[in-house]
Design a protein around this motif. Sequence first.
Motif: not given
Length: 118
Positions: A40-47
Amino acid sequence: MSKQALPVVDPQACCPPLATRPLDAAQAAEIAPMFRALGDPVRLRLMSMIASVPEICVCDLTSAFDLSGPTISHHLKVLREAGLVSSERRGTWVWYQVKPEAFRQLGSLLEIATPAGS
């Protein structure tokens, strides 16, 4: 998205590099939640935000997105349940840290040996 909990991966026990031999069904089922969480793009960015510092407060993560606090909390929960991050509550705020062993496992899984002479 399913409300079923994602299993936490044992970073010591899973999988040889994909280029070494195919994963069996149990190994694939064990590692898939990590990739699903990062898909997920949001989770990848959070990560990437969590991994770029020793630890980060949820207050700093929430302010970086145009999303509600509960939505960010959901994404962080998915990352935590996949075994990619750990968290610690300190007073009102939760602090997140990357789990390096999980990323070592993902890195070794994706490692492709360079043929001799290349």
